[in-house]
Design a protein around this motif. Structure first.
Motif, mmCIF file in Angstrom:
data_model
loop_
_atom_site.group_PDB
_atom_site.id
_atom_site.type_symbol
_atom_site.label_atom_id
_atom_site.label_comp_id
_atom_site.label_asym_id
_atom_site.label_seq_id
_atom_site.Cartn_x
_atom_site.Cartn_y
_atom_site.Cartn_z
ATOM 1 N N ARG A 108 45.422 36.050 52.751
ATOM 2 C CA ARG A 108 46.436 36.182 51.702
ATOM 3 C C ARG A 108 47.256 37.446 51.890
ATOM 4 O O ARG A 108 48.377 37.545 51.455
ATOM 5 C CB ARG A 108 45.753 36.209 50.325
ATOM 6 N N TYR A 364 40.563 44.306 45.237
ATOM 7 C CA TYR A 364 40.999 43.695 46.495
ATOM 8 C C TYR A 364 41.335 44.796 47.492
ATOM 9 O O TYR A 364 41.788 45.876 47.084
ATOM 10 C CB TYR A 364 42.221 42.801 46.254
ATOM 11 N N SER A 367 44.153 47.465 47.179
ATOM 12 C CA SER A 367 44.592 47.567 45.784
ATOM 13 C C SER A 367 43.864 48.730 45.106
ATOM 14 O O SER A 367 42.675 48.949 45.332
ATOM 15 C CB SER A 367 44.276 46.258 45.058
ATOM 16 N N ALA A 371 40.071 44.518 40.035
ATOM 17 C CA ALA A 371 40.327 43.181 39.481
ATOM 18 C C ALA A 371 39.199 42.802 38.525
ATOM 19 O O ALA A 371 39.397 42.007 37.601
ATOM 20 C CB ALA A 371 40.439 42.171 40.601
ATOM 21 N N ALA A 390 43.448 35.155 30.166
ATOM 22 C CA ALA A 390 44.871 35.020 30.470
ATOM 23 C C ALA A 390 45.095 35.085 31.979
ATOM 24 O O ALA A 390 44.175 35.400 32.739
ATOM 25 C CB ALA A 390 45.631 36.154 29.782
ATOM 26 N N SER A 391 46.297 34.795 32.374
ATOM 27 C CA SER A 391 46.668 34.871 33.781
ATOM 28 C C SER A 391 46.459 36.298 34.295
ATOM 29 O O SER A 391 46.859 37.262 33.631
ATOM 30 C CB SER A 391 48.144 34.500 33.879
ATOM 31 N N GLY A 392 45.797 36.429 35.424
ATOM 32 C CA GLY A 392 45.577 37.755 36.008
ATOM 33 C C GLY A 392 44.359 38.462 35.432
ATOM 34 O O GLY A 392 44.100 39.630 35.745
ATOM 35 N N ALA A 393 43.587 37.754 34.579
ATOM 36 C CA ALA A 393 42.428 38.393 33.939
ATOM 37 C C ALA A 393 41.300 38.648 34.936
ATOM 38 O O ALA A 393 40.476 39.549 34.743
ATOM 39 C CB ALA A 393 41.922 37.527 32.796
ATOM 40 N N GLY A 394 41.249 37.852 35.992
ATOM 41 C CA GLY A 394 40.208 38.064 36.999
ATOM 42 C C GLY A 394 39.341 36.850 37.253
ATOM 43 O O GLY A 394 38.308 36.949 37.923
ATOM 44 N N LYS A 395 39.766 35.695 36.775
ATOM 45 C CA LYS A 395 38.928 34.485 36.895
ATOM 46 C C LYS A 395 38.752 34.082 38.369
ATOM 47 O O LYS A 395 37.628 33.887 38.832
ATOM 48 C CB LYS A 395 39.556 33.320 36.097
ATOM 49 N N SER A 396 39.878 33.995 39.095
ATOM 50 C CA SER A 396 39.777 33.568 40.506
ATOM 51 C C SER A 396 39.016 34.591 41.338
ATOM 52 O O SER A 396 38.362 34.234 42.328
ATOM 53 C CB SER A 396 41.168 33.369 41.101
ATOM 54 N N SER A 397 39.089 35.867 40.927
ATOM 55 C CA SER A 397 38.367 36.906 41.676
ATOM 56 C C SER A 397 36.858 36.637 41.624
ATOM 57 O O SER A 397 36.135 36.919 42.587
ATOM 58 C CB SER A 397 38.665 38.283 41.094
ATOM 59 N N GLN A 437 42.765 26.658 42.988
ATOM 60 C CA GLN A 437 44.045 26.373 42.323
ATOM 61 C C GLN A 437 45.030 25.722 43.278
ATOM 62 O O GLN A 437 45.934 25.020 42.868
ATOM 63 C CB GLN A 437 44.634 27.672 41.788
ATOM 64 N N GLU A 517 40.585 26.148 37.496
ATOM 65 C CA GLU A 517 41.694 25.397 36.878
ATOM 66 C C GLU A 517 41.767 23.975 37.450
ATOM 67 O O GLU A 517 42.796 23.578 38.013
ATOM 68 C CB GLU A 517 43.041 26.091 37.149
ATOM 69 N N HIS A 548 42.480 27.295 31.692
ATOM 70 C CA HIS A 548 43.372 27.698 30.595
ATOM 71 C C HIS A 548 43.242 26.678 29.470
ATOM 72 O O HIS A 548 43.347 27.005 28.310
ATOM 73 C CB HIS A 548 44.834 27.660 31.064
#
Ligand SMILES: Nc1ncnc2c1ncn2[C@@H]1O[C@H](COP(=O)(O)OP(=O)(O)OP(=O)(O)O)[C@@H](O)[C@H]1O
Length: 610
Positions: A108, A364, A367, A371, A390-397, A437, A517, A548
């Motif tokens: 990424r 990351y 960074s 995260a 919310a978006s960017g909260a850290g779920k995918s991390s 996602q 998601e 979500h």
């Protein structure tokens, strides 16, 4: 980068190149022998007045040598072709294998176009350097030495001229080539940027069109192309200059040898046979050195490409993984002695795998912001935990860490009480169904794409999984059904792709499910319908589901609410709805159409705002 370094990096190079060098050398020696026979035949026929019978033997030998030389050259070309194929294959495979090890978190960060350029163009250029330039370097040393040894025994003065002029060539080469590496570096960088940018533009074509920015992007590409063109022209100028200087030096040197021989022949200081032999050998003395000049340009590009490829190969994976296998841990915990039985019970019955995040913090690479901060929660064996935020909260991390794509900075993830870092990562991932996602579908039919989830899955099993994931609904309308080729016969929508991803996850039947998601792109009706299948699929599995959509999470055994990388609440749906915190507001928004109060920066039920 020196030659030793190349051999260390590409071990297969040594035997292959040794063969090429030996065959080239043999061909060079045969060329010397050819000159010896030719000089003898010409001298015997024209000066010594030998009759046809006397020269038949040398002529036959000359043809035999020419034949042998053709064979040696052919074998050398074949060996060089074989090494070239092997190097390209080995390097491409090591690069792909290493990129797999580096994983999605590394990828990424990198530009795909640049990586593709390294794997395609870069490897071609490395190949030219390794299979053409390196053997030519050896040839340019061995053949002149062999020729010189013969010349010194034939005519000492010519040997002296050769010995004096030969070093001038590398000296001039070094002087001309001094700035060439920085030019090659600029050229390679421009090509990589061009590749990366081109791919970005193609991918973002719709966005660029919508924002009317395509003209600006075309101009950027023009600018990068110009930089590349300038660097290439500069590099070609150096290549032409070095080739010109080489041609000039070698022609002049050969001319000096020829003039000296002619004058001495006129004055009777050398006999015709020796003079003719040296004259035949002199161009052959310079030829291998001249050839280096023609490959100089390609060699510089090869070195630059190799630096980038080796840099990727030197990058350490973010996560190394250990050697333990899930089945061993389960066997030691359940007392099941049979390996096969333990695996069957793992996949076929209620999942015996539990997951624990213990005080996990994570940032990351590159960074400065974490995260995740001090995240602790458990997913008991066979239960479902939903992650809300919310978006960017850290779920995918959380999924990046759980799948071993990245390593926590602090804290630990445990699987059945054993640190994740102790497990063999490929074995661990074989026990996880993951729906990310962004689902990637491979070229091929819909059925082939679903079957990729589990090796050996029968068509009936794949079709059953597809039915559960509501893939049937849209596939039945396609002219070729499940054998429709994705991308060729049909373009699928985001929701349809998501259903195929779900079908894969269902087919895999892994004891652990990670869904990020899974229904985000489905309409409300399809989401509700898929929800039932999802629950069937998750029955008895240890599952971590980020969503979500509140409908997806409400029936989870436990819900974890994340805000800015921290857990702010956790409990069952009933607990959290009555707790009056973030979850309750999200739930109210979902049910009553609450609205986001920008002043208070929170959701408030409709009508509550004054
Ligand atoms: N590859 C990355 N490199 C650096 N930072 C990243 C990377 N991926 C995510 N982040 C950052 O980490 C934080 C958490 O991101 P994450 O993707 O986990 O959020 P999320 O809750 O899954 O969001 P969403 O619901 O939008 O998918 C964000 O601040 C994001 O900017």
């Amino acid at each position: 980068m020196n030659t030793k370094e190349w051999f260390r990096r590409i071990p297969n190079l040594i035997p292959g190149l040794t063969t090429v060098v030996v065959l080239n050398f043999a061909s060079g020696l045969l060329m010397i022998l050819q000159a010896v026979f030719l000089a003898k035949i010409v001298t015997d026929v024209f000066l010594n007045d030998r009759n046809r019978g006397d020269v038949m033997m040398p002529i036959a030998l000359l043809f035999f040598v020419i034949l042998l030389r053709a064979v040696a050259t052919g074998l050398s070309d074949k060996a060089s072709g074989d090494v070239s194929l092997r190097i390209r294959e080995d390097l491409r495979m090591s690069l792909v294998r290493h990129l797999f090890q580096l994983g999605p978190v590394y990828l990424r960060r990198e530009r795909t176009g640049e990586l593709v350029n390294s794997a395609m163009n870069g490897i071609e250029q490395v190949d030219v350097y390794a299979t053409k330039y390196l053997p030519q370097m050896a040839h340019a040393f061995l053949i002149p030495v062999a020729v010189w040894c013969l010349v010194i025994g034939t005519d000492i003065w010519s040997a002296i001229i050769l010995a004096v002029t030969a070093p001038l060539i590398p000296i001039f080469m070094i002087l001309i080539g001094k700035g060439a590496d920085s030019i090659a570096k600029r050229q390679w960088r421009a090509l990589s940027v061009l590749g990366g940018h081109f791919l970005d533009v193609i991918r973002g074509l719709t966005t660029l069109k919508v924002f009317n920015r395509s003209r600006a992007q075309v101009e950027i590409i023009e600018r990068i192309t110009d930089t590349y063109r300038e660097a290439t022209m500069q590099s070609l100028r150096v290549a032409f200059l070095s080739a010109l200087v080489l041609e000039l030096l070698t022609t002049l040197s050969t001319a000096v040898v020829a003039v000296m021989l002619g004058l001495r022949l006129l004055h009777g200081n050398i006999d015709f046979h020796r003079a003719f032999l040296v004259l035949l050998l002199a161009p052959e003395f310079y030829l291998p050195i001249r050839m280096i000049g023609t490959q100089f340009h390609a060699s510089m590009n090869g070195i630059e490409a190799a630096k980038r490829i080796f840099e990727i190969l030197d990058t350490q994976p973010l996560v190394q993984g250990g050697t333990r296998r899930i089945v061993e841990v389960i066997q030691s915990q359940t007392g099941e002695a049979d390996d096969h039985n333990a695996r069957v019970s793992c996949f076929e019955h209620e999942s015996p795998i539990s997951i624990e995040f213990d005080d996990v913090s994570f940032a990351y690479p590159g960074s400065e912001v974490n995260a995740l901060e001090h995240v602790s929660f458990c997913v008991p064996a066979g239960k479902t935990v939903a992650i809300v935020g919310a978006s960017g909260a850290g779920k995918s991390s959380l999924f990046d860490l759980l799948l071993g794509f990245a390593r926590p900075l602090q804290g630990q993830i445990r699987i059945n009480g054993v640190a994740l870092s102790e497990f063999e990562l490929s074995d661990w991932r074989a026990h996880v169904s993951y729906v990310s996602q962004t689902t990637h579908l491979f070229p091929g039919t819909i059925l082939e794409n679903i079957c990729r989830a589990r090796q050996g899955a029968s068509v009936a099993e794949a079709l059953e999984a597809a039915r559960l994931a509501l893939v049937d609904e849209f596939v039945c309308r396609l002219p070729h059904g499940y054998t429709t080729r994705i991308g060729e016969d049909v373009q699928l929508s985001g929701g349809q792709i998501q259903r195929i991803a779900m079908a894969r996850a269902i087919l895999k039947r892994a004891p652990v499910a990670c869904f990020d998601e899974p229904t985000s792109q489905l309409d409300m009706v399809s989401e509700q319908a898929l929800q039932a299948s999802l629950e069937t699929a998750l029955q008895g599995r240890t599952a971590l589901v980020a969503a979500h959509r509140m409908q997806t999470v409400r029936r989870a055994h436990q819900i974890v609410v994340v805000e800015s990388g921290r857990i702010v609440e956790q409990g069952t749906h009933a607990d959290l709805v009555s707790a009056g915190g973030t979850y309750q507001k999200l739930w109210a928004f979902y049910n009553d159409g609450a609205i986001f109060d920008t002043a208070a920066r929170e959701f408030v039920p409709e009508g509550a705002r004054v």
